[in-house]
Design a protein around this motif. Sequence first.
Motif, short mmCIF file in Angstrom:
data_model
loop_
_atom_site.label_atom_id
_atom_site.label_comp_id
_atom_site.label_asym_id
_atom_site.label_seq_id
_atom_site.Cartn_x
_atom_site.Cartn_y
_atom_site.Cartn_z
N ALA A 14 0.85 -1.21 0.00
CA ALA A 14 0.00 0.00 0.00
C ALA A 14 0.88 1.25 0.00
O ALA A 14 0.61 2.22 -0.71
N TYR A 15 1.96 1.22 0.77
CA TYR A 15 2.88 2.36 0.84
C TYR A 15 3.43 2.66 -0.54
O TYR A 15 3.43 3.79 -1.03
N ASP A 16 3.91 1.60 -1.18
CA ASP A 16 4.56 1.75 -2.48
C ASP A 16 3.58 2.26 -3.54
O ASP A 16 3.92 3.08 -4.38
N THR A 21 4.55 11.56 -3.78
CA THR A 21 5.93 12.00 -3.85
C THR A 21 6.02 13.43 -3.29
O THR A 21 5.04 13.94 -2.73
N TYR A 22 7.17 14.02 -3.41
CA TYR A 22 7.39 15.36 -2.86
C TYR A 22 7.42 16.38 -3.99
O TYR A 22 7.86 16.06 -5.10
N PRO A 23 6.96 17.61 -3.73
CA PRO A 23 6.93 18.61 -4.81
C PRO A 23 8.34 19.10 -5.17
O PRO A 23 9.24 19.07 -4.33
N VAL A 46 18.13 8.00 4.97
CA VAL A 46 17.91 7.13 6.13
C VAL A 46 16.40 6.95 6.35
O VAL A 46 15.66 7.93 6.41
N GLY A 47 15.98 5.69 6.47
CA GLY A 47 14.55 5.42 6.54
C GLY A 47 13.95 5.59 5.16
O GLY A 47 12.87 6.15 4.99
N ALA A 48 14.67 5.08 4.16
CA ALA A 48 14.32 5.33 2.75
C ALA A 48 13.02 4.64 2.37
O ALA A 48 12.35 5.06 1.41
N VAL A 67 19.04 3.58 3.23
CA VAL A 67 19.18 2.74 4.43
C VAL A 67 17.81 2.55 5.08
O VAL A 67 17.09 3.53 5.31
N ASP A 68 17.47 1.30 5.38
CA ASP A 68 16.19 1.04 6.08
C ASP A 68 16.27 -0.34 6.72
O ASP A 68 16.85 -1.26 6.15
N PRO A 69 15.66 -0.51 7.91
CA PRO A 69 15.64 -1.84 8.54
C PRO A 69 14.49 -2.71 8.05
O PRO A 69 14.38 -3.88 8.44
N ASP A 92 20.14 -0.21 10.43
CA ASP A 92 19.55 0.71 11.39
C ASP A 92 20.20 2.08 11.21
O ASP A 92 21.42 2.19 11.25
N GLY A 93 19.39 3.10 11.06
CA GLY A 93 19.92 4.45 10.90
C GLY A 93 20.60 4.99 12.14
O GLY A 93 21.28 6.01 12.07
N ASN A 94 20.42 4.30 13.27
CA ASN A 94 21.11 4.73 14.50
C ASN A 94 22.53 4.19 14.57
O ASN A 94 23.28 4.52 15.50
C1 LIG Z 1 7.07 6.74 7.03
S1 LIG Z 1 8.32 5.71 6.32
C2 LIG Z 1 9.21 6.86 5.27
C3 LIG Z 1 9.71 6.21 3.99
C4 LIG Z 1 10.28 7.15 2.94
N1 LIG Z 1 11.44 7.87 3.42
C5 LIG Z 1 9.26 8.13 2.42
O1 LIG Z 1 9.56 9.31 2.32
O2 LIG Z 1 8.17 7.70 2.07
C6 LIG Z 1 9.44 5.53 7.68
C7 LIG Z 1 10.58 4.57 7.36
O3 LIG Z 1 11.52 4.64 8.45
C8 LIG Z 1 12.05 3.35 8.60
N2 LIG Z 1 12.71 3.22 9.92
C9 LIG Z 1 12.15 2.92 11.11
N3 LIG Z 1 13.09 2.78 12.05
C10 LIG Z 1 14.28 3.02 11.45
C11 LIG Z 1 15.64 3.02 11.90
N4 LIG Z 1 15.97 2.74 13.16
N5 LIG Z 1 16.60 3.28 10.99
C12 LIG Z 1 16.29 3.57 9.70
N6 LIG Z 1 15.03 3.58 9.23
C13 LIG Z 1 14.04 3.31 10.09
C14 LIG Z 1 10.85 2.44 8.41
O4 LIG Z 1 11.22 1.10 8.13
C15 LIG Z 1 10.15 3.12 7.25
O5 LIG Z 1 10.53 2.59 6.01
#
Ligand SMILES: C[S@@+](CC[C@H](N)C(=O)[O-])C[C@H]1O[C@@H](n2cnc3c(N)ncnc32)[C@H](O)[C@@H]1O
Length: 249
Positions: A14-16, A21-23, A46-48, A67-69, A92-94
């Motif tokens: 559903a997300y995909d 997208t962004y303007p 990060v959190g792509a 990067v994404d978990p 993990d982005g941390n």
């Molecule tokens: C709301 S989505 C955003 C996805 C994308 N960046 C976008 O703009 O649509 C949040 C994303 O953060 C990721 N996320 C959650 N915890 C994270 C972590 N510790 N490190 C990196 N990414 C993380 C999730 O897996 C998810 O894909």
Amino acid sequence: MRELGKVFDRVADAYDAARPTYPDELFQALSEVSGVDLDGATAVDVGAGTGILTRALRARGSRVVAVDPGAEMLARLRSRAGSGGTAAVLADGNALPLAGGVADLVTYAQSWHWLDPVASIAEARRVLRPGGAIAGCWNLAHAAQAGWLAAYEERLARSCPTYWGPALEEWSVPPIAAAFEVVAERWIPWTRLVRVEDFLLDLRSHSYMAALSAGAADELVERQRAELTREFPGGVLSVPMRVYLAVGR
Ligand SMILES: C[S@@+](CC[C@H](N)C(=O)[O-])C[C@H]1O[C@@H](n2cnc3c(N)ncnc32)[C@H](O)[C@@H]1O
């Protein structure tokens, strides 16, 4: 890696399919405020997730490390056309598995609030080159601009125990700006034209919906469909949106 971050894996399709997208104006503002020319830049996204921002950066000439978990989210990113020139890293982005000083930009597109606020920014600073920038952005429905949207958000707030959004008095954008030494903030308004069915699919991709039982989620979607169809009999919504952008060094 917090399990919570994986909540999106359950709603990756559903997300995909349905998240917007962004303007263009976001990328103009990002470049202007950060001083980083996106064309030729190296960005760590990060959190792509499924790659919405990643692809937009690629389209503007950046090399991107995504990067994404979430394995399911990253699988959508990898399978999409336009992900050439992108390295997708399950991590993990941390605790970024990257050498120091390699990036011109670290981006968090609606993701920083899922990370540890201190460890994430320390990692971003470590992987940045001197002069690089950190950017957080959130693509938000601007509920105060339309009565139907405010009512829609209120129904979500009433039905979803983990809802976090503009229907709550205490809601605010994530406090990423407080984590930066130098910060510029921008609000970028735009209008999203979207079919009711796509909007409802987008709704299913939110973490507060993924936290409901299947039955409760279906019932809420049905209620929202009935209200939206009554409001927009033509089947296309005009949604007032705004992107919040915060950039720091
Ligand atoms: C709301 S989505 C955003 C996805 C994308 N960046 C976008 O703009 O649509 C949040 C994303 O953060 C990721 N996320 C959650 N915890 C994270 C972590 N510790 N490190 C990196 N990414 C993380 C999730 O897996 C998810 O894909």
